[in-house]
Design a protein around this motif. Structure first.
Motif, PDB file in Angstrom:
ATOM      1  N   PHE A 148      40.215  46.839  50.882  1.00 50.65           N
ATOM      2  CA  PHE A 148      41.412  46.468  49.953  1.00 50.65           C
ATOM      3  C   PHE A 148      41.150  47.104  48.702  1.00 50.65           C
ATOM      4  CE2 PHE A 148      44.706  43.676  47.899  1.00 50.65           C
ATOM      5  CZ  PHE A 148      45.662  44.591  48.139  1.00 50.65           C
ATOM      6  N   SER A 149      41.601  48.182  48.290  1.00 48.83           N
ATOM      7  CA  SER A 149      41.566  48.437  46.771  1.00 48.83           C
ATOM      8  C   SER A 149      42.877  49.108  46.207  1.00 48.83           C
ATOM      9  CB  SER A 149      40.596  49.735  47.030  1.00 48.83           C
ATOM     10  OG  SER A 149      41.006  50.788  47.828  1.00 48.83           O
ATOM     11  N   ILE A 150      43.944  48.339  46.386  1.00 44.49           N
ATOM     12  CA  ILE A 150      45.266  48.871  45.893  1.00 44.49           C
ATOM     13  C   ILE A 150      45.296  48.346  44.130  1.00 44.49           C
ATOM     14  CG2 ILE A 150      47.809  48.387  45.825  1.00 44.49           C
ATOM     15  CD1 ILE A 150      46.575  50.138  48.326  1.00 44.49           C
ATOM     16  N   ASN A 151      45.203  49.685  43.267  1.00 43.45           N
ATOM     17  CA  ASN A 151      45.216  49.219  42.067  1.00 43.45           C
ATOM     18  C   ASN A 151      46.306  47.932  41.532  1.00 43.45           C
ATOM     19  OD1 ASN A 151      44.598  49.361  39.185  1.00 43.45           O
ATOM     20  ND2 ASN A 151      45.775  51.311  39.069  1.00 43.45           N
ATOM     21  N   GLY A 152      45.799  47.262  40.553  1.00 42.91           N
ATOM     22  CA  GLY A 152      46.630  46.084  40.198  1.00 42.91           C
ATOM     23  C   GLY A 152      46.969  45.192  40.932  1.00 42.91           C
ATOM     24  N   SER A 153      46.450  44.987  42.110  1.00 41.20           N
ATOM     25  CA  SER A 153      46.777  43.838  43.011  1.00 41.20           C
ATOM     26  C   SER A 153      45.757  42.634  42.728  1.00 41.20           C
ATOM     27  CB  SER A 153      46.263  44.162  44.533  1.00 41.20           C
ATOM     28  OG  SER A 153      47.137  45.088  45.067  1.00 41.20           O
ATOM     29  N   TYR A 154      46.234  41.584  43.166  1.00 37.87           N
ATOM     30  CA  TYR A 154      45.422  40.240  42.732  1.00 37.87           C
ATOM     31  C   TYR A 154      45.099  39.627  44.138  1.00 37.87           C
ATOM     32  CZ  TYR A 154      47.684  40.269  38.204  1.00 37.87           C
ATOM     33  OH  TYR A 154      48.035  40.409  36.928  1.00 37.87           O
ATOM     34  N   VAL A 155      43.915  39.038  44.142  1.00 36.03           N
ATOM     35  CA  VAL A 155      43.206  38.482  45.570  1.00 36.03           C
ATOM     36  C   VAL A 155      42.568  36.973  44.742  1.00 36.03           C
ATOM     37  CG1 VAL A 155      41.609  38.484  47.199  1.00 36.03           C
ATOM     38  CG2 VAL A 155      42.530  40.773  46.461  1.00 36.03           C
ATOM     39  N   SER A 156      43.073  35.943  45.522  1.00 39.67           N
ATOM     40  CA  SER A 156      42.406  34.789  45.427  1.00 39.67           C
ATOM     41  C   SER A 156      41.375  34.468  46.333  1.00 39.67           C
ATOM     42  CB  SER A 156      43.398  33.650  45.213  1.00 39.67           C
ATOM     43  OG  SER A 156      43.895  33.281  46.534  1.00 39.67           O
ATOM     44  N   SER A 157      40.422  33.839  46.155  1.00 38.68           N
ATOM     45  CA  SER A 157      39.157  33.541  47.055  1.00 38.68           C
ATOM     46  C   SER A 157      38.646  32.375  46.955  1.00 38.68           C
ATOM     47  CB  SER A 157      38.120  34.788  47.050  1.00 38.68           C
ATOM     48  OG  SER A 157      37.119  34.515  47.824  1.00 38.68           O
ATOM     49  N   PHE A 158      38.033  31.472  48.000  1.00 36.56           N
ATOM     50  CA  PHE A 158      37.456  30.237  47.951  1.00 36.56           C
ATOM     51  C   PHE A 158      36.302  30.307  47.501  1.00 36.56           C
ATOM     52  CE2 PHE A 158      37.723  31.770  52.370  1.00 36.56           C
ATOM     53  CZ  PHE A 158      36.641  32.424  52.512  1.00 36.56           C
ATOM     54  N   GLY A 159      35.698  31.646  47.524  1.00 38.10           N
ATOM     55  CA  GLY A 159      34.313  31.966  47.135  1.00 38.10           C
ATOM     56  C   GLY A 159      34.365  32.746  45.919  1.00 38.10           C
ATOM     57  N   PRO A 160      33.438  32.470  45.003  1.00 37.29           N
ATOM     58  CA  PRO A 160      32.992  33.244  43.600  1.00 37.29           C
ATOM     59  C   PRO A 160      32.291  34.623  44.139  1.00 37.29           C
ATOM     60  CG  PRO A 160      31.277  31.760  44.062  1.00 37.29           C
ATOM     61  CD  PRO A 160      32.142  31.465  45.148  1.00 37.29           C
ATOM     62  N   ASP A 161      32.349  35.462  43.087  1.00 40.58           N
ATOM     63  CA  ASP A 161      31.541  36.636  43.156  1.00 40.58           C
ATOM     64  C   ASP A 161      30.117  36.625  42.881  1.00 40.58           C
ATOM     65  OD1 ASP A 161      30.399  39.077  42.920  1.00 40.58           O
ATOM     66  OD2 ASP A 161      31.654  40.101  41.422  1.00 40.58           O
ATOM     67  N   ILE A 162      29.350  36.179  43.725  1.00 41.83           N
ATOM     68  CA  ILE A 162      28.093  35.674  43.293  1.00 41.83           C
ATOM     69  C   ILE A 162      27.265  36.424  42.490  1.00 41.83           C
ATOM     70  CG2 ILE A 162      28.015  33.890  45.298  1.00 41.83           C
ATOM     71  CD1 ILE A 162      25.628  35.728  46.601  1.00 41.83           C
ATOM     72  N   THR A 163      27.466  37.874  42.632  1.00 45.07           N
ATOM     73  CA  THR A 163      26.776  38.698  41.769  1.00 45.07           C
ATOM     74  C   THR A 163      26.950  38.414  40.402  1.00 45.07           C
ATOM     75  OG1 THR A 163      28.544  40.644  41.845  1.00 45.07           O
ATOM     76  CG2 THR A 163      26.790  40.569  43.609  1.00 45.07           C
ATOM     77  N   ALA A 164      27.940  37.737  39.895  1.00 43.32           N
ATOM     78  CA  ALA A 164      28.109  37.360  38.518  1.00 43.32           C
ATOM     79  C   ALA A 164      27.511  35.957  38.305  1.00 43.32           C
ATOM     80  CB  ALA A 164      29.747  37.178  38.356  1.00 43.32           C
ATOM     81  N   LEU A 165      26.981  35.469  39.150  1.00 38.38           N
ATOM     82  CA  LEU A 165      26.388  33.753  39.009  1.00 38.38           C
ATOM     83  C   LEU A 165      24.843  34.053  38.624  1.00 38.38           C
ATOM     84  CD1 LEU A 165      28.195  31.734  41.517  1.00 38.38           C
ATOM     85  CD2 LEU A 165      28.744  31.918  39.010  1.00 38.38           C
ATOM     86  N   PRO A 166      24.404  33.918  37.470  1.00 37.06           N
ATOM     87  CA  PRO A 166      22.752  34.120  37.303  1.00 37.06           C
ATOM     88  C   PRO A 166      21.891  33.276  38.135  1.00 37.06           C
ATOM     89  CG  PRO A 166      23.809  33.617  35.174  1.00 37.06           C
ATOM     90  CD  PRO A 166      24.911  33.399  36.418  1.00 37.06           C
ATOM     91  N   ALA A 167      22.402  32.206  38.730  1.00 34.02           N
ATOM     92  CA  ALA A 167      21.522  31.442  39.540  1.00 34.02           C
ATOM     93  C   ALA A 167      21.413  31.982  40.824  1.00 34.02           C
ATOM     94  CB  ALA A 167      22.045  29.910  39.512  1.00 34.02           C
ATOM     95  N   ASP A 168      22.295  32.723  41.139  1.00 37.69           N
ATOM     96  CA  ASP A 168      22.267  33.420  42.550  1.00 37.69           C
ATOM     97  C   ASP A 168      21.882  34.742  42.674  1.00 37.69           C
ATOM     98  OD1 ASP A 168      23.471  31.253  43.655  1.00 37.69           O
ATOM     99  OD2 ASP A 168      25.464  32.013  43.435  1.00 37.69           O
TER     100      ASP A 168
END
Lengths: 305, 392
Positions: B277-297
């Protein structure tokens, strides 16, 4: 007004696809009195063939040959591949049961449907394969008049479907093979006594019906983008409904039934609610069956006793 | 006739062999992971048990199901190494279908080695299998089933490591009202419990804000949305798609583009699929974070990427769920007991992890609900990248 035109185009697109698949159901039923429930899965295989052709030629973002040539190869290979599959199905699954009670080939058809669906799962995996059509055919090509936007792919689907349906009608009405098909459909034993090669005629019928389904599969991939091993079920069900509404066994009936179902779906979704789309479409089936049990263009079969 | 029968028999044998080969290779792959992990553990001990995984490994939701499988395998390998346990993972493919989930659940229940289950993925599946697991006393933890009704008492052994729709629905709806300011919007459910639950949670917020709402409904098997898109009026600036299949939302977005309509798509968890899913300008809410952005992970994210490639937000919560069961089994062993369904279930209830792969603590309320969970909102940019919106 533009919404009405948009719905007509949407309805003609899906209706054309249903009609092409319904033709296979109707032709096979007409000649063998067999409901070939695996026919929707042949359509699925056609969609996969189209997908792999795109990949062979560099993928949607970097197609290595001119797009018209790519489309031609996709349609040809899907048609030939699915036609061959149809012949194989007839030869190995249905012909041995030709004189068996009618329930036997019916159950075989259901089994064949599951076989094809799961064979595709085994071979191609469970994930969606995407045609990504806009990457090689832009949305900006097509007809744009005011608020009316008609994509070139939809125009191609409608035109090609009409051409194929006219070609099939001419084949059945004006060629030797068509005459043989009509003869076998009317009375198989009498046709055989008159020297018609019944096995060849039935195999040819399967080839043509399956090839049309394969072409419809490529069209569906181009318009709807996604292919997976389960897409044949719903499309097959709708096309079967179309064949029954039109009058199963009748070629013009299958075409009409496909267009009726496609247009009904489109207008109900566009003007009433998508929530009731399937409810009303299958309601139409029940209503037609109550008023005309043989379908819109079907003929009442006299039972000889 | 004999030749025909021989050909048919050969084909059947080949197909069965192919199927068996496929299934045994996948199970041996997961077993080899865990065996390798346990041999490198600090103390091997005799803490052996099996956990089941229910996920849509094939079918229309296979992309998210395989991601869940991979993260469950990672968690088992890592925890076996850390705890010296010999936990094995038994895979069950539900295809996101309640009927299939029920079959898998019956198989798991009859397998006495399985002491806990991760999954299933969908709320509709949990509704189907919850009473079965409840009767068998098997604790099961979902990493993605968010329908609020699941924790109202019908599923006594159900837990989840993500927040429920009664949090997500209103949170997303408030964001739409306050940031996107639509006068009219379309909301389309996909006729599954997950989707209809979210729609029910969002509608009151939209109505209270005086927004004109066109509520539509489509089957998950629908692949053409052109007629639905033709109903998107010029005043409709937002289309909300709380769907489970990202590929369908992508097609919806394409149908919007095909008809040159500019409504913004707002989706939920199922649409978090960067490759699909890559439609420009769309929003997606998620129960999970993007773990690649969490230093601990960072270590887990790197291991997952190296072994399985890119991933979305469906894998990490399953990692967290698997980790909860692994730790429960390890704690049972440490107390000198042999892991069983009842003592593992009791240990799951006592879970109190101060941190997790999801960036928040994991502790369960008495009804199995996660205490203090939250949702994350992303916006898709022109390159198809999901960018986290802070404090959304």
């Amino acid at each position: 007004m533009h919404k009405f035109v948009q719905e007509v185009v949407n309805g003609l697109t899906t209706g054309s696809l249903y009609a092409l698949i319904a033709l296979g159901y109707s032709m096979v039923y007409g000649i063998l009195k067999l409901l070939n429930f695996a026919h929707g899965d042949v359509y699925m295989i056609g969609a996969y063939i189209g997908y792999f052709v795109i990949q062979w030629f560099g993928g949607p973002a970097a197609v290595s040959i001119p797009v018209p040539l790519l489309l031609l190869i996709m349609f040809l290979l899907a048609g030939l591949g699915c036609g061959g599959l149809g012949v194989a199905m007839e030869r190995f699954a249905y012909r041995p049961l030709r004189d068996a009670p009618r329930i036997a080939p019916l159950i075989t058809a259901l089994g064949l449907s599951f076989f094809l669906e799961n064979a595709a799962l085994l071979l191609f995996g469970g994930q969606f394969r995407l045609y990504n059509t806009p990457e090689f055919i832009s949305f900006n090509t097509g007809i744009h008049i005011g608020a009316i936007q008609i994509d070139i792919v939809r125009i191609m689907v409608i035109v090609l479907s009409v051409v194929l349906m006219i070609a099939l009608t001419l084949l059945v009405d004006r060629t030797k093979l068509g005459k043989q098909m009509r003869a076998v459909a009317a009375d198989r034993e009498a046709a055989e006594m008159l020297g018609i090669n019944v096995n060849y005629t039935i195999a040819a019928t399967f080839f043509i019906g399956s090839a049309l389904a394969g072409v419809a599969g490529v069209m569906a991939g181009l318009v709807f983008n996604q292919v997976t091993n389960t897409i044949g079920f719903l499309a097959g069900l709708k096309a079967f409904t179309a064949a029954v509404v039109g009058g199963i066994g009748s070629i013009p009936g299958a075409m009409l039934g496909g267009l009726v179902i496609g247009m009904a779906e489109s207008f109900i979704t566009g003007y009433v609610s998508s929530t009731y789309s399937n409810l009303i479409v299958f309601g139409i089936l029940i209503a037609v069956m109550l008023v005309r049990p043989s379908g819109l263009l079907g003929r009442v079969q006299l039972q000889k006793v | 006739m004999k030749a025909r029968l021989s050909i048919a028999a050969l084909a059947l044998v080949a197909l069965v062999a192919a199927g068996c080969g496929s299934s045994s290779s996948s199970s041996s792959s997961s077993s080899s992971n865990t065996a390798a992990a346990s041999s490198s553990g600090s103390s091997s001990g005799n803490c052996a048990a099996a956990i089941g995984l229910e996920a849509p490994i094939t079918g229309s939701a296979a992309p998210l199901g395989t991601e869940q499988l991979h993260f469950a395998q990672l968690a088992v390998a890592k925890d076996n190494a850390a705890n010296g346990t010999k936990i094995t993972l038994v895979q069950g493919d539900t295809q996101l279908m309640p009927a299939q989930a029920t079959t898998v659940t019956q198989q798991f229940i009859s397998n006495s080695k399985i002491v806990g289950v991760v999954g299933p993925a969908g709320s509709q599946e949990v509704e189907a299998v919850g009473p079965l697991f409840g009767r068998a006393g098997v604790g099961f933890i979902s990493g993605s089933a968010t329908a609020a009704a699941l924790t109202t008492g019908k599923n006594p052994t159900f837990f989840r490591v993500v927040s429920n729709d009664s949090v997500q629905g209103p949170q997303d709806a408030h964001y739409i009202v306050t940031h996107l300011h639509p006068k009219a919007l379309m909301i389309v459910d996909d006729q599954e419990a997950y989707s209809t639950g979210l729609v029910s949670a969002m509608l009151p917020v939209f109505k209270q804000a005086g927004i004109s709402v066109d509520h539509e409904s489509v089957n998950q098997k629908t692949t053409d949305f052109s007629s639905l898109v033709s109903k998107v009026s010029p005043q409709t600036s937002v289309v909300v798609l709380p769907w489970q299949l990202a590929v369908n939302a992508q097609q919806f977005g394409r149908n919007l583009a095909e008809q040159h309509k500019n409504a913004v798509i707002v989706g939920t968890d199922g649409l978090f699929s960067p490759g699909t899913f890559s439609i420009n300008g769309s929003y997606v809410s998620s129960f999970g974070p993007d773990i690649t952005a969490l230093p601990a992970d960072a270590a887990i994210a790197a291991a997952a990427k190296a072994k399985y490639g890119t991933f979305g937000t469906f894998g990490p919560p399953v990692y967290a769920a698997t980790h909860v069961i692994n730790e429960a089994i390890a704690s049972v062993c440490k107390s000198g007991q042999t892991p069983s369904r009842s003592n593992v279930l009791a240990a799951i209830r006592q879970t109190n992890q101060p941190t997790s792969i999801l960036g928040h603590p994991i502790k369960f309320a008495s009804n199995g609900e996660l205490v203090g969970g939250k949702f994350f909102l992303f916006k898709i940019n022109s390159k198809g990248k999901y960018v986290l919106i802070p404090n959304a």
